[in-house]
Each structure stands twice: as structure tokens, then as C-alpha cells.
Design an enzyme around this catalytic site. Structure first.
Site, mmCIF file in Angstrom:
data_model
loop_
_atom_site.group_PDB
_atom_site.id
_atom_site.type_symbol
_atom_site.label_atom_id
_atom_site.label_comp_id
_atom_site.label_asym_id
_atom_site.label_seq_id
_atom_site.Cartn_x
_atom_site.Cartn_y
_atom_site.Cartn_z
ATOM 1 N N GLU A 180 -1.794 -12.001 -13.080
ATOM 2 C CA GLU A 180 -0.861 -11.284 -11.982
ATOM 3 C C GLU A 180 0.294 -10.852 -12.718
ATOM 4 O O GLU A 180 0.821 -9.847 -12.226
ATOM 5 C CB GLU A 180 -0.706 -12.484 -10.746
ATOM 6 N N TRP A 226 -0.412 -7.837 -14.248
ATOM 7 C CA TRP A 226 -0.407 -6.636 -13.372
ATOM 8 C C TRP A 226 0.832 -6.003 -13.278
ATOM 9 O O TRP A 226 0.996 -4.744 -13.109
ATOM 10 C CB TRP A 226 -0.994 -7.100 -12.166
ATOM 11 N N TRP A 281 -3.257 13.856 5.698
ATOM 12 C CA TRP A 281 -2.830 12.678 6.424
ATOM 13 C C TRP A 281 -2.194 13.118 7.718
ATOM 14 O O TRP A 281 -1.997 14.229 8.040
ATOM 15 C CB TRP A 281 -1.551 12.099 5.514
ATOM 16 N N ASN A 301 1.092 -11.523 -0.724
ATOM 17 C CA ASN A 301 0.411 -10.496 -1.333
ATOM 18 C C ASN A 301 -0.744 -10.039 -0.682
ATOM 19 O O ASN A 301 -1.189 -8.688 -0.689
ATOM 20 C CB ASN A 301 -0.091 -10.774 -2.898
ATOM 21 N N TRP A 355 0.504 6.918 2.122
ATOM 22 C CA TRP A 355 1.027 5.668 1.615
ATOM 23 C C TRP A 355 2.298 5.762 1.120
ATOM 24 O O TRP A 355 3.016 4.669 1.028
ATOM 25 C CB TRP A 355 0.154 5.429 0.155
ATOM 26 N N TRP A 370 0.605 0.018 -3.945
ATOM 27 C CA TRP A 370 0.525 1.023 -2.719
ATOM 28 C C TRP A 370 -0.703 1.931 -3.062
ATOM 29 O O TRP A 370 -1.526 2.331 -2.317
ATOM 30 C CB TRP A 370 1.722 1.654 -2.206
#
Length: 468
Positions: free
Chosen positions: A268, A271, A299, A334, A352, A375
Site C-alpha cells: 500500500e 502504491w 458521462w 479505503n 470520475w 479514482w
């Protein structure tokens, strides 16, 4: 006597501070300064909780400096102008700061460096943003090979950590602006001391939560994560120290599950490094999808749906609990972030970028790189190798990761009496049961604003039409 300026930005700590260390190596006197940049304050004006957390961190840093004979100088204005004035006042020979991958920060620092002796150090991440490249050249754009390359380099060890200075020379009498006031969300007291305490509780000792992190991190009804992200965001604890803690926890146990869990937490942290590197190499991700073939998704323009999502009134309990937790605390688990983000982009088919912007306004740990990366991961438009047709079912996510409904009942109290059987789909309760409970869908809690099965088919069609 030689003097150097430590320009604090996202490193509000005294441990493991490369910029402070470089300033101390340069001069007998170090001037710690934080510049309240009006451009950043305006850009983050809606992010009241995060600004309050920042201001609280500045007060904590000032107290830590005063305990060592120094103090934090606060200036308000253009960083270039304020640093130039401070250098004129102090005769400082150099200015040191941690490099930041955010495009605005890079432009700002380049402008300052054209006129002032600004030297950049590492520190926001363990690996410098351009330190990991493919064998053939160029940055990695998929996490797994990036993480392998990250781990192939010499791993951080405890001897890499730097203690805080015992004493600092008192700076000369200098003007300093007051640190703005702000209400800090109760679950997250700002400051380095709290960050170090949380890290120790999470990662040190035989029964530390890190040993169960691999599974516990997914359960929204448990406190199974470190809850260190706001502190990492402002550098109240270093990424280096967190990584050393993860590696130490993995090395100190003979339990394979605990070792794997510690490795999961390290992933993590990697990341976070990966997304920082992506933003460094591909600054355009802040304006558009990473994947060129998914930049024209049709969208929906749905103000009512967006408003319901923000308010936690979508009719899907786990989504609503997540959004209400965010509004109340400035933080969200998360797994809940993924569920709520998937609902916005996949169920409501809302861009998004709308969600990314709202999270940046709301999160204590709102970080341009990690927030954007998260996102785009959920929307399927980013670097992740998984296909875009990953669509979270909000009912099944709730059943799996909040099986007793504790998380939902905490944040959506109007569902407090709903039986566990119906807690993630209260609209399925028989009318007679609703009457017995004194609870009615559409009156006490909204019915789902969109049918998930319909929404899934709609979003897959929209993505296919964009990518074909």
C-alpha cells in the site's frame, strides 16, 4: 556564522527530514519557514477540514521547534517573494526543501530556483520519482512490475532513519504571521507525535494490528488499517519510517500470515509511491484519463444523483455510510472509497473527475497523486491492468465487508432498527415489517436512486462505445 533556510511544505516533522538535515549540514543556524501561499489557500478554500489539519500540524511543529530552542517562521504571500525577503533579512546562503511531484509545486519550485539558491531533497517518498525505470527506459505504468522494481533496490532499514535534532540555534528576531485557526476533526489530532504514536501502535509488538492487516484492511466495520494517511499526506511521519516499520514487522515474525500482512501494508505504501511517480511523469492525468481510448466516455449530467451521492442519500446503505463518514470526519476507509467511487462512476455514470474534485475538497489526506490514481483505478481509466468492466455491486460489497451492518448503523442511524438480513437492501423489507419497525422506505430512508443491474449494463455499453 552561516545560515540556511528550511522551507517546510509537506514535511511537518523533525524525524527523518532530509531538507532539514541538508540545512543543518549547510549552516550553523537554520531558519524554519512555512509560506502560506495564497494561490494554494484559494485552491483549497473548500477543503476546510484539510486546511485545519494543516494549521494544526504547523502549530505542533512550532511547539516541537520551540522545545529545541528554535521556532517556525510563518509568512504569507508568494513563496518566491517571501523567501527572497527572508534571505535578505537573514543572509541565508541556501534554501532547502523536499521535492514534490505535483505540477503546481514543480512550476513553483522552478520559478523560485531561477532567482534563489533553492536545493531540492527527497523525502515525500522513499524512492525519488524518477528513480525506477524500465530496463528499456521510460517509467513503469503498471503497478506490479513497478513494485517488483521498487523492492529490487536496496530496501530501507532502521539505520536509514534520522533522529530529530536535540537542539537548534535560535533564529534571529523575525516577523512571523499567525497560524490560522481551524477546527480539527476529533479522530485525527495533528502533529508528528500523534503520527509516531499511531505508527507504533499499528506496527510494533507481537500483537500489533499490522499482523492481521492483510484481511482486516477490507472490513469497513473494523479498525483494521493504520489510519496514517493524513499524517503521510503532510509528512508528519515519513514514508521512509513507515516502510521500515512494515519491513521490520515482516522480518520479526515467524508467522507466515503476519509476514504476508506486513508485506501487504508495504505494498500500500508502494502504491503511494507509484501514483506519485505517475503524476511526476504524466502530469496530464490531472486533466484527463490516463488511457487515451477512454477519454470520451459519454458521462451523464446528473446533478440530482451527484447531490444524493455527496449527501449519503443514494438508497444504498454502504455507499451512504461511506459518504457520511467522509463528511463527518474528513476520512474514509479505503474499501469504502472504492465502493463509493465505483457507485458514482459505474452506477450513476458520472465523470470520475467530479468525484476526484469532491474528495479533494473533503479528505484530510487529499493528495493530488493518490486521489487521482485511486479514482482512475476505480473508473478503469487509469494505469491499472484490470479491465474497465470491473463494477462493484454495492449490495454484495456491503454484505461481504460489513456483514453485521455495524458500519452502516453507525453512519446511517435511521437504519439502526433494520434487521441484519435487510441492512444492505432495506427496500426489500416486507411492508408489514416496515410498519412494525415504524420505518418506511421513501419516507425515513430513500429507495435506491438507480437500479444496479440496469446501471451495470448502461456503463458497460458507454465504455465499449468509447473504447471501440
Amino acid at each position: 556564522m552561516t545560515t540556511a533556510i528550511w522551507w517546510a511544505r509537506r514535511d511537518l516533522r523533525l524525524h527523518d527530514n532530509f531538507a532539514l538535515g541538508a540545512a543543518l549540514a549547510h549552516g550553523d543556524t537554520v531558519i524554519p519557514v512555512f509560506v502560506l501561499d495564497p494561490a494554494l489557500l484559494r485552491a483549497n478554500a473548500a477543503a476546510g477540514k484539510r486546511l485545519a489539519f494543516l494549521f494544526g500540524g504547523l502549530r505542533a511543529l512550532d511547539a516541537d521547534l520551540r522545545a529545541r530552542g528554535s521556532r517556525l517562521i510563518v509568512r504569507t504571500g508568494s513563496p518566491g517573494d517571501e523567501l527572497a525577503a527572508l534571505r535578505e533579512e537573514t543572509g541565508a546562503g541556501a534554501i532547502y526543501a523536499e521535492a514534490d511531484p505535483w505540477p503546481y509545486a514543480r512550476e513553483r519550485d522552478a520559478a523560485v530556483a531561477r532567482h534563489l539558491p533553492l536545493a531540492m531533497t527527497e523525502g515525500i517518498t522513499v524512492r525519488p520519482y524518477d528513480a525506477i525505470s524500465k530496463a528499456a527506459g521510460g517509467p513503469y505504468t503498471v503497478f506490479t512490475p513497478y513494485s517488483r522494481a521498487w523492492k529490487s533496490l536496496p530496501l530501507p532499514v532502521a539505520t536509514d532513519l534520522r533522529p530529530p535534532p536535540d537542539r537548534l540555534a535560535a533564529p534571529p528576531q523575525l516577523g512571523s504571521a499567525p497560524i490560522p485557526d481551524g477546527h480539527v476533526a476529533a479522530p485525527f489530532p495533528p502533529g508528528e507525535a500523534e503520527a509516531l504514536r499511531r505508527l507504533a501502535v499499528f506496527a510494533e509488538g507481537r500483537n500489533a494490528p499490522i499482523a492481521a492487516y492483510g484481511d482486516a484492511r477490507n472490513w469497513v466495520d473494523l479498525q483494521g488499517t493504520s489510519e496514517l494517511s493524513p499524517y503521510l499526506r503532510f509528512g508528519m511521519v515519513s514514508a521512509l519510517r513507515a516502510s521500515v516499520a512494515a519491513l521490520s514487522a515482516a522480518g520479526d515474525t515467524h508467522d507466515a500470515g503476519a509476514r504476508q500482512s506486513a508485506g501487504t501494508w508495504l505494498n500500500e505504501l508502494i502504491w503511494r509511491e507509484f501514483y506519485a511517480a505517475i503524476l511526476y511523469h504524466f502530469p496530464n492525468v490531472r486533466q484527463e484519463a490516463f488511457r487515451a481510448n477512454l477519454r470520451n466516455i459519454p458521462w451523464q449530467n446528473d446533478p440530482a444523483g451527484f447531490a444524493a451521492w455527496k449527501a449519503g442519500l443514494t438508497g444504498y446503505p454502504v455507499v451512504d455510510a461511506a459518504m457520511r463518514q467522509l463528511k463527518a470526519t474528513g476520512w474514509m476507509h479505503n474499501r469504502a472509497r472504492m465502493i463509493s467511487a465505483s457507485f458514482l462512476t459505474k452506477d450513476l455514470l458520472i465523470n470520475w473527475q467530479e468525484g476526484e474534485r469532491y474528495f479533494m475538497q473533503s479528505l484530510l489526506d487529499g493528495d493530488p497523486a493518490s486521489n487521482n490514481g485511486g479514482w482512475q483505478w476505480t473508473a478503469g481509466t487509469g494505469t491499472d491492468a484490470a479491465p474497465y468492466f470491473r463494477v462493484f455491486n454495492p449490495i454484495l460489497q456491503g454484505l461481504k465487508f460489513d456483514p453485521k451492518g455495524d458500519y452502516v448503523r453507525r453512519w446511517v442511524p435511521e437504519l439502526g432498527l433494520v434487521p441484519t438480513k435487510y441492512i444492505h437492501s432495506p427496500w426489500e423489507m416486507p411492508a408489514e415489517l416496515q410498519k412494525q419497525l415504524g420505518f418506511q422506505i421513501d419516507s425515513d430512508y430513500p429507495a435506491p436512486i438507480v437500479d444496479h443491474k440496469f446501471a451495470r449494463e448502461r456503463v458497460l455499453l458507454a465504455y465499449r462505445s468509447s473504447s471501440s
